[in-house]
Design a protein around this motif. Structure first.
Motif, PDB file in Angstrom:
ATOM      1  N   LEU A 229       3.633  -2.928  -7.393  1.00  0.00           N
ATOM      2  CA  LEU A 229       3.819  -3.801  -6.238  1.00  0.00           C
ATOM      3  C   LEU A 229       5.123  -3.486  -5.513  1.00  0.00           C
ATOM      4  N   GLY A 247      -2.465   1.310  -3.096  1.00  0.00           N
ATOM      5  CA  GLY A 247      -1.757   0.752  -4.231  1.00  0.00           C
ATOM      6  C   GLY A 247      -2.508   0.940  -5.536  1.00  0.00           C
ATOM      7  N   TYR A 260      -1.448  -6.980  -4.055  1.00  0.00           N
ATOM      8  CA  TYR A 260      -1.196  -5.673  -3.421  1.00  0.00           C
ATOM      9  C   TYR A 260      -1.418  -5.743  -1.918  1.00  0.00           C
ATOM     10  N   VAL A 268      -6.738  -0.261  -2.541  1.00  0.00           N
ATOM     11  CA  VAL A 268      -6.240  -0.175  -3.913  1.00  0.00           C
ATOM     12  C   VAL A 268      -7.183   0.673  -4.752  1.00  0.00           C
TER      13      VAL A 268
END
Length: 311
Positions: A229, A247, A260, A268
């Motif tokens: 993060l 992420g 995120y 992600v």
């Protein structure tokens, strides 16, 4: 109930969802990639490939932990030509195909990136951050090497290209890498890779839980989420909007994915949870994310993306 649109765009490539697999677990063979294609993953990301077939490190090289895993796989893969040959069949799933390359030298990466130029792969992710190859430093921690590699790769790559980064723990390092990326713009970064050179000991056997490198390996899963993060947030603040941020690190629930999103991730990737739970994890996390966003009255990613509130 309001509808939630989780579609996102990276380098003019549209993803139907926010969640995809990370290069690493269960993405080496065609059968594994086919399973990802049939899943709710919004893309198919291949194993980081090398020029030639690699067996990887000795076993045991992976161990589940209470809140994640530790591994030292050593880039087991089929060699890049095998993935070139798979791309036409992978494209039949009608979702973006992202090829990950991790050469053992810059020359290797240049050769592979050139070869993938002539395929229907949608994007190329160059791994600057594999911590589990004995005797090979991580490019991501050598800023001179990072700049030289990025300059040469950017000069030959016409496809959307990104780099997978190691975790950084000092803001001066994050800033230095961001400044290099701004000189040789990439379409996306993937952050973070596993935390390298960690050690987990079994007190019963009095030995490490994995064998390669005397037990040193990459830490993954819930343990690394705060680091993931932080890296996403830092790079989102440092890089232009044209460079998208993917992420990775400790995403096991829709709430994790939402965090995120608040930090600024455009998409992600799921690694350890996918390793441990298989393809159903994609649909579950997506459903949980949609439910959370519905409860907040959000209908699209931009309603929350990068909008982390300050205390």
């Amino acid at each position: 109930m309001i509808e939630v649109d989780l579609s996102t765009t990276i380098a003019d490539v549209t993803f139907d969802g926010y969640i995809m697999n990370a290069s690493g677990p269960k993405c080496t063979t065609f059968q594994e990639l086919e399973a990802i294609g049939n899943s709710q993953s919004s893309a198919i990301v291949t194993k980081s490939c090398t020029k030639e077939f690699r067996e990887g490190n000795v076993e045991p090289r992976y161990a589940d932990l209470p809140h994640g895993s530790i591994q030292s796989m050593g880039l087991p893969n089929l060699g890049y030509q095998a993935y070139i040959d798979m791309i036409p069949d992978l494209k039949k799933f009608n979702k973006p195909v992202i090829v990950s390359v991790s050469g053992l030298s810059l020359a290797d990466n240049l050769e592979m990136v050139k070869a993938f130029q002539n395929t229907d792969a949608d994007m190329i992710e160059v791994n600057f951050s594999c911590p589990n190859i004995q005797g090979k430093p991580q490019v991501a921690y050598d800023f001179e090497q990072t700049e030289n590699a990025l300059k040469q790769l950017r000069a030959i790559c016409d496809k959307p290209m990104g780099i997978k980064l190691a975790p950084y723990f000092d803001m001066s390092h994050t800033t230095a890498v961001a400044n290099i990326i701004k000189q040789y713009p990439v379409e996306f970064i993937t952050t973070i890779n596993s935390l390298g050179n960690t050690l987990v000991i079994d007190p019963i056997t009095e030995a490490p839980v994995i064998k390669p490198k005397g037990g040193f390996g990459g830490l993954c899963g819930e343990y690394v989420k705060p680091v993931g993060l932080a890296n996403v947030r830092a790079f989102r603040e440092l890089l232009p909007e044209s460079t998208k941020v993917i992420g990775v690190g400790g995403i096991n629930t829709g709430t994790d994915a939402f965090e995120y999103l608040l930090a600024g991730a455009d998409a992600v990737q799921i690694a350890t949870t996918f390793e441990q739970q298989g393809t159903p994890a994609f649909a579950r996390i997506e459903t949980e994310l949609k439910q959370l966003m519905q409860s907040k009255g959000y209908t699209k990613l931009d309603d929350a993306k990068g909008k982390l509130k300050q205390l």
